[in-house]
Design an enzyme around this catalytic site. Structure first.
Site, short mmCIF file in Angstrom:
data_model
loop_
_atom_site.label_atom_id
_atom_site.label_comp_id
_atom_site.label_asym_id
_atom_site.label_seq_id
_atom_site.Cartn_x
_atom_site.Cartn_y
_atom_site.Cartn_z
N PRO A 2 -0.66 0.69 -5.31
CA PRO A 2 0.14 -0.54 -5.44
C PRO A 2 1.34 -0.30 -6.36
O PRO A 2 1.20 0.19 -7.47
CB PRO A 2 -0.82 -1.54 -6.07
CG PRO A 2 -2.19 -0.97 -5.86
CD PRO A 2 -2.02 0.51 -5.79
N GLU A 3 2.51 -0.62 -5.87
CA GLU A 3 3.73 -0.51 -6.66
C GLU A 3 4.20 -1.92 -7.04
O GLU A 3 3.54 -2.89 -6.70
CB GLU A 3 4.81 0.23 -5.85
CG GLU A 3 4.47 1.67 -5.53
CD GLU A 3 4.62 2.59 -6.74
OE1 GLU A 3 5.15 2.14 -7.78
OE2 GLU A 3 4.20 3.75 -6.65
#
Ligand SMILES: [Zn+2]
Length: 271
Positions: A2-3
């Site tokens: 997840p960014e």
């Protein structure tokens, strides 16, 4: 992984269900996350009202009456709102149960995620205190980057990925933003010109903004807060396209390794 766009998408997805609700229980099934989650958290949280759900870098901040939860999704985590009592899956590690009959559930196969309780201003927590500005807020400007880059020999791509300089520019976004800005990733940060910094700022904002609008991205099966998948891959110009023709000039995209991370660029479009 997840960014920033996934975390922001998560925040937008869960916020409405949380704000104004009171914590009815905290059900901790697996305390062994990146940092041990304190079982006493249940007593602390229960009965407190949720005031806001914010984001700083890749941390979700859940503000309650007497402090804030600082949640991180780690390498593989996701947070979703669902009815309390929904069947528990493998890797579901905690539920923040709400008085609405719903819960915020954390799933994380690799257990690099974290959940910390912070009394006082979370911005001053050691994890957050030294972070650079948010890429989508006013603090990030070409002048700011040029000032921080002065005399720095670090490659511009690694400079952009340094969370003390600016947060949330992960590996995919750094490659994509530098492609759009027309700047080679290996150039020394201290040698980038003012006009190039402006293009870099504009490009960082554009790639992150597009990813958020699309509901977040990763290259694996990331799911949004409502359970739908989020993908961005078809929009990528260079990332993981080594040897394939540049979408603009048809020159084969090149690959190199910087700081143990893959970098992709077009030798024709980027100078
Ligand atoms: Zn090109």
């Amino acid at each position: 992984m997840p960014e920033l766009p996934e975390v922001e998408t998560t925040r937008r997805g869960v916020r409405e269900a949380l704000v104004g609700r009171t914590v009815a229980a905290f059900d901790l099934r697996e305390p062994r996350l990146r940092w041990h989650v304190d079982a006493a958290l249940a007593g602390t949280l229960t009965g407190q009202r949720i005031l806001d759900v914010r984001r700083r870098a890749k941390y979700l901040l859940i503000d309650l009456e007497r402090g804030s939860l600082i949640a991180h999704l780690g390498m593989s985590g996701s947070l979703r709102v669902m009815p309390q009592g929904s069947p528990r899956l493998l890797h579901d590690h905690y539920d923040l149960v709400l008085d609405s009959g719903q819960c915020l559930r954390f799933n994380d196969p690799r257990r690099f995620g974290s959940l910390l309780w912070c009394v006082g201003n979370p911005a001053e927590h050691p994890l957050l205190a030294n972070l650079g500005p948010e890429p989508l807020e006013d603090g990030l400007t070409a002048t700011y980057l040029a000032t921080r880059a002065r005399r720095r020999k670090a490659a511009v791509k690694l400079f952009l990925m340094d969370q003390r300089i600016v947060v949330g520019v992960g590996n995919i976004y750094a490659s994509e933003a530098l492609y759009r800005a027309g700047v080679r990733p290996r150039r020394a940060a201290g040698r980038i010109k003012a006009a190039e910094w402006q293009r870099i700022v504009d490009s960082v904002r554009a790639v992150l903004g597009e990813a958020i609008r699309q509901g977040g991205t990763t290259l694996r099966d990331y799911v949004n807060a409502d359970g739908t998948p989020g993908y961005f891959r078809q929009q990528l110009y260079v990332y993981e396209r080594a040897g394939e023709p540049c979408r603009r000039c048809r020159t084969p995209i090149r690959h190199l390794v910087q700081g143990q991370r893959s970098t992709y660029y077009c030798p024709e479009c980027q100078q």
